[in-house]
Design a protein around this motif. Structure first.
Motif, PDB file in Angstrom:
ATOM      1  N   GLU A  98     -39.370 -27.262 -16.115  1.00 16.75           N
ATOM      2  CA  GLU A  98     -40.312 -27.025 -17.218  1.00 16.75           C
ATOM      3  C   GLU A  98     -41.575 -26.326 -16.729  1.00 16.75           C
ATOM      4  OE1 GLU A  98     -41.868 -29.461 -21.140  1.00 16.75           O
ATOM      5  OE2 GLU A  98     -41.436 -30.567 -19.289  1.00 16.75           O
ATOM      6  N   GLY A  99     -41.976 -26.589 -15.499  1.00 13.72           N
ATOM      7  CA  GLY A  99     -43.179 -25.943 -14.986  1.00 13.72           C
ATOM      8  C   GLY A  99     -42.962 -24.508 -14.556  1.00 13.72           C
ATOM      9  N   GLN A 100     -41.697 -24.007 -14.588  1.00 12.55           N
ATOM     10  CA  GLN A 100     -41.406 -22.656 -14.116  1.00 12.55           C
ATOM     11  C   GLN A 100     -40.850 -21.738 -15.202  1.00 12.55           C
ATOM     12  OE1 GLN A 100     -39.368 -22.301 -10.401  1.00 12.55           O
ATOM     13  NE2 GLN A 100     -40.041 -24.288  -9.645  1.00 12.55           N
ATOM     14  N   ILE A 101     -40.787 -22.216 -16.443  1.00 14.91           N
ATOM     15  CA  ILE A 101     -40.289 -21.376 -17.529  1.00 14.91           C
ATOM     16  C   ILE A 101     -41.351 -21.301 -18.625  1.00 14.91           C
ATOM     17  CG2 ILE A 101     -37.870 -21.888 -17.056  1.00 14.91           C
ATOM     18  CD1 ILE A 101     -37.893 -23.930 -19.284  1.00 14.91           C
ATOM     19  N   VAL A 102     -41.241 -20.285 -19.463  1.00 15.72           N
ATOM     20  CA  VAL A 102     -42.249 -20.059 -20.502  1.00 15.72           C
ATOM     21  C   VAL A 102     -41.949 -20.872 -21.760  1.00 15.72           C
ATOM     22  CG1 VAL A 102     -42.785 -17.762 -19.645  1.00 15.72           C
ATOM     23  CG2 VAL A 102     -40.981 -18.039 -21.348  1.00 15.72           C
ATOM     24  N   HIS A 103     -40.719 -21.381 -21.895  1.00 10.76           N
ATOM     25  CA  HIS A 103     -40.342 -22.116 -23.093  1.00 10.76           C
ATOM     26  C   HIS A 103     -40.469 -23.621 -22.860  1.00 10.76           C
ATOM     27  CE1 HIS A 103     -38.764 -18.360 -24.660  1.00 10.76           C
ATOM     28  NE2 HIS A 103     -38.011 -18.222 -23.582  1.00 10.76           N
ATOM     29  N   GLN A 104     -40.578 -24.363 -23.948  1.00  9.19           N
ATOM     30  CA  GLN A 104     -40.554 -25.808 -23.866  1.00  9.19           C
ATOM     31  C   GLN A 104     -39.148 -26.277 -23.479  1.00  9.19           C
ATOM     32  OE1 GLN A 104     -43.145 -27.902 -24.216  1.00  9.19           O
ATOM     33  NE2 GLN A 104     -44.552 -26.192 -24.578  1.00  9.19           N
ATOM     34  N   LEU A 105     -39.094 -27.381 -22.741  1.00 11.79           N
ATOM     35  CA  LEU A 105     -37.794 -27.883 -22.293  1.00 11.79           C
ATOM     36  C   LEU A 105     -36.905 -28.240 -23.481  1.00 11.79           C
ATOM     37  CD1 LEU A 105     -36.484 -28.395 -19.534  1.00 11.79           C
ATOM     38  CD2 LEU A 105     -37.092 -30.804 -19.782  1.00 11.79           C
ATOM     39  N   SER A 106     -37.500 -28.639 -24.584  1.00 11.02           N
ATOM     40  CA  SER A 106     -36.716 -28.991 -25.774  1.00 11.02           C
ATOM     41  C   SER A 106     -36.121 -27.771 -26.458  1.00 11.02           C
ATOM     42  CB  SER A 106     -37.597 -29.752 -26.775  1.00 11.02           C
ATOM     43  OG  SER A 106     -38.734 -28.975 -27.145  1.00 11.02           O
ATOM     44  N   ASP A 107     -36.570 -26.562 -26.062  1.00  7.00           N
ATOM     45  CA  ASP A 107     -36.082 -25.330 -26.694  1.00  7.00           C
ATOM     46  C   ASP A 107     -34.975 -24.665 -25.890  1.00  7.00           C
ATOM     47  OD1 ASP A 107     -37.925 -25.660 -28.727  1.00  7.00           O
ATOM     48  OD2 ASP A 107     -39.465 -24.450 -27.716  1.00  7.00           O
ATOM     49  N   VAL A 108     -34.572 -25.251 -24.774  1.00  7.30           N
ATOM     50  CA  VAL A 108     -33.580 -24.608 -23.915  1.00  7.30           C
ATOM     51  C   VAL A 108     -32.431 -25.569 -23.612  1.00  7.30           C
ATOM     52  CG1 VAL A 108     -35.318 -23.125 -22.845  1.00  7.30           C
ATOM     53  CG2 VAL A 108     -34.719 -25.304 -21.762  1.00  7.30           C
ATOM     54  N   ILE A 109     -31.326 -24.979 -23.213  1.00  9.66           N
ATOM     55  CA  ILE A 109     -30.193 -25.695 -22.648  1.00  9.66           C
ATOM     56  C   ILE A 109     -30.131 -25.303 -21.177  1.00  9.66           C
ATOM     57  CG2 ILE A 109     -27.683 -25.933 -22.616  1.00  9.66           C
ATOM     58  CD1 ILE A 109     -28.877 -27.245 -25.002  1.00  9.66           C
ATOM     59  N   TYR A 110     -30.035 -26.289 -20.298  1.00 11.87           N
ATOM     60  CA  TYR A 110     -29.999 -25.955 -18.878  1.00 11.87           C
ATOM     61  C   TYR A 110     -28.900 -26.738 -18.179  1.00 11.87           C
ATOM     62  CZ  TYR A 110     -32.490 -30.361 -18.009  1.00 11.87           C
ATOM     63  OH  TYR A 110     -32.847 -31.678 -17.944  1.00 11.87           O
ATOM     64  N   ASP A 111     -28.451 -26.165 -17.082  1.00 12.76           N
ATOM     65  CA  ASP A 111     -27.461 -26.815 -16.227  1.00 12.76           C
ATOM     66  C   ASP A 111     -27.819 -26.476 -14.784  1.00 12.76           C
ATOM     67  OD1 ASP A 111     -25.324 -28.302 -15.435  1.00 12.76           O
ATOM     68  OD2 ASP A 111     -23.785 -26.850 -15.995  1.00 12.76           O
ATOM     69  N   HIS A 112     -27.363 -27.304 -13.849  1.00 18.56           N
ATOM     70  CA  HIS A 112     -27.750 -27.084 -12.460  1.00 18.56           C
ATOM     71  C   HIS A 112     -26.574 -27.338 -11.530  1.00 18.56           C
ATOM     72  CE1 HIS A 112     -28.124 -31.486 -12.669  1.00 18.56           C
ATOM     73  NE2 HIS A 112     -27.931 -31.479 -11.362  1.00 18.56           N
ATOM     74  N   GLN A 113     -26.719 -26.858 -10.302  1.00 13.90           N
ATOM     75  CA  GLN A 113     -25.706 -27.024  -9.268  1.00 13.90           C
ATOM     76  C   GLN A 113     -26.411 -27.155  -7.925  1.00 13.90           C
ATOM     77  OE1 GLN A 113     -23.025 -23.702  -8.818  1.00 13.90           O
ATOM     78  NE2 GLN A 113     -21.370 -24.983  -8.048  1.00 13.90           N
ATOM     79  N   VAL A 114     -26.034 -28.169  -7.163  1.00 15.36           N
ATOM     80  CA  VAL A 114     -26.620 -28.373  -5.836  1.00 15.36           C
ATOM     81  C   VAL A 114     -26.025 -27.350  -4.877  1.00 15.36           C
ATOM     82  CG1 VAL A 114     -26.914 -30.000  -3.931  1.00 15.36           C
ATOM     83  CG2 VAL A 114     -26.996 -30.814  -6.288  1.00 15.36           C
TER      84      VAL A 114
END
Length: 525
Positions: A98-114
């Protein structure tokens, strides 16, 4: 049961389809084909949709579809975390992102991989985010064609599936170059995807909004012709490094100049990767429609100072429901990568999450209901036959064992015995074989009889025989009268061990008026 997985690349010049037949044990490439996005005044999205519709009509029924999200609609970040606990990573990724994107976290879908970055301290996590509205719009447009994709992959990162040691790509180390990162550069019509792969895992990706269209535009401007003519010149006559004719020299200089902005962006991307990853860059795999431009691989190899090879497409010609597929070439890299990602089913970044999570359909089961029913009936029949045969064998063994038991017990005990009887004998102990010892002795019974007998004041009793045996007492004596015999019996019946008293014959008279009697007393002690 094999099923078809289709990777689909919604390109600006053509919509590409790559088909893989995924089975339980192995998968194979069925082929690839493309539907051109026809020119016209309609918006690009509508013309892409028409090409998509034509391609979908050629696909096998119940195909599993995998799409890709274009890189310009994605935010890709690499987060460095000081711990490696998967549960903690899941909890903090959203807050760090959330601190590195311009949108609110509630406005995006995200996924991650180690990431498995060699030599890295802590944990590096690759995170991809897309706006909910963008994913919703894509699924909405696909829904108008009755399409519900199982997965939506991040376009710049899915190329890792091309680098699998299955013979399609040469993965042997380059002589003189240490083992490190491989770079995949997919030069499309409007965009170029750059994917950095280490240890068969994408560790970074980027989309550059420059592609083959800028070369076409440069040729159209230099030759003062329309885009279609410029595209034909690029395909038939353009080459980099060719200096046989005056026109070839002109086109070479023209293309080199047009490639400068793209080359600058690629260099910046590689420089940022070198600063983060300690492993060196090993080689470049060139894909995309513009990879067919003669001399482009040698030009990039010289400018990037890395070995460059062109992806061969991974599959030969194939036939699909009567329509001949074109031979796979470098244009199908993105569709091919998406299809392999869906076929292998491994854990990859997939943006079908949250409100857009894929809900499996049971239509394929309904389609295969007859086959599944026949298979289930065959399994039940086989199990029934096997159980019947096993039961028959058990019955035969039981009869044989019972016959042996009868023979052995007759020899040992002189009579045939059942298994239960033998088991009961085997459970008996030494204590069971010993005669039971009564808790009440003959002396105890003598004392009881003495105490219960009437006193001499009441009854004149003369006992001349008292025989105490197990379970039986014989009492002979003389009393003054027959009534005294009845009184004596009444008294003796009050003894706890006495169960019954009977007279042993008639009471006889003796001299002096006395009476002889015999009492048989049955005891239970």
């Amino acid at each position: 049961m094999a099923h078809t997985v289709v990777g689909i690349d919604l390109g600006a010049h053509a919509v590409k389809f790559s088909l893989i037949e995924a089975g339980f044990r192995q998968s194979r490439v069925r082929g690839s084909f493309a539907e051109l996005v026809l020119p016209g005044d309609l918006p690009l999205e509508e013309r892409q949709g028409e090409a998509l519709r034509r391609g979908l009509e050629k696909l096998p029924a119940e195909s599993t579809l995998a799409f890709v999200m274009p890189g310009e609609q994605l935010t890709i970040r690499v987060l460095d975390l000081p711990f490696s606990d998967p549960r903690k990573i899941d909890q903090v990724v959203g807050y760090e992102l959330e601190g590195q994107i311009v949108h609110q976290l509630s406005d995006v879908i995200y996924d991650h991989q180690v990431l498995r970055i060699a030599g890295a301290e802590g944990t590096s996590v690759l995170v991809v985010a897309a706006r909910i509205d963008d994913i919703g719009n894509l699924l909405g447009e696909l829904g108008t064609f009755g399409v519900d994709p199982r997965a939506i992959y991040a376009a710049p990162l899915v190329y890792e599936t091309l680098l699998v040691d299955d013979g399609r790509v040469d993965l042997t180390p380059v002589e003189g170059v240490p083992e490190g990162c491989r770079v995949i550069v997919d030069v499309g019509h409007l965009r170029t995807n750059v994917c950095i792969v280490q240890d068969h895992q994408a560790i970074f990706g980027r989309t550059i909004l420059r592609g083959g269209a800028m070369l076409t535009a440069a040729i159209a401007e230099a030759y003062e012709c329309d885009e279609a003519t410029a595209e034909e010149i690029k395909k038939s006559r353009a080459a980099i490094g060719a200096a046989a004719t005056t026109e070839a020299v002109k086109l070479d200089a023209l293309l080199r100049e047009a490639l400068v902005p793209l080359l600058r962006e690629i260099r910046q991307t590689l420089a940022s990767v070198k600063a983060r990853v300690r492993a060196p860059l090993q080689s470049v795999l060139l894909t995309g429609g513009s990879a067919a431009l003669a001399g482009l691989d040698d030009y990039l190899a010289g400018e990037l100072e890395l070995p460059v090879s062109v992806w061969d497409g991974g599959a030969g010609p194939a036939t699909l429901e009567g329509d001949t597929m074109v031979e796979s070439d470098s244009r199908f890299a993105l569709a091919h990568a998406a299809a392999w990602a869906g076929a292998r089913g491994t854990d990859r970044i997939n943006l079908r999450k949250g409100p857009f999570v894929y809900k499996a359909s049971l239509s394929i089961l309904r389609q295969k209901a007859v086959h599944l029913g026949a298979l289930a009936a065959a399994v039940v029949l086989a199990v029934t036959i096997d159980a019947t045969m096993a039961l028959g064998r058990l019955r035969q063994e039981r009869e044989q064992l019972q016959s042996q038991l009868r023979t052995q017990t007759r020899e040992l005990f002189g009579e045939e015995m059942s298994g239960q009887q033998v088991s009961s004998l085997l459970r008996r102990t030494f204590k069971d074989e010993m005669a039971q010892i009564s808790k009440t002795t003959a002396y105890d019974l003598l004392g009881e009889i003495s105490r219960k007998s009437p006193s001499n004041d009441d009854v004149k009793l003369d006992v001349f025989e008292l025989d105490i045996k197990p379970k039986k007492i014989i009492l002979r004596g003389t009393v003054g009268s027959a009534a005294a015999v009845d009184a004596l019996q009444t008294k003796l019946r009050t003894i706890d061990c006495v169960s019954n008293i009977s007279t042993g014959g008639a009471v006889t008279e003796v001299s002096g008026g006395g009476k002889n009697f015999i009492l048989t007393i049955e005891t239970k002690c």
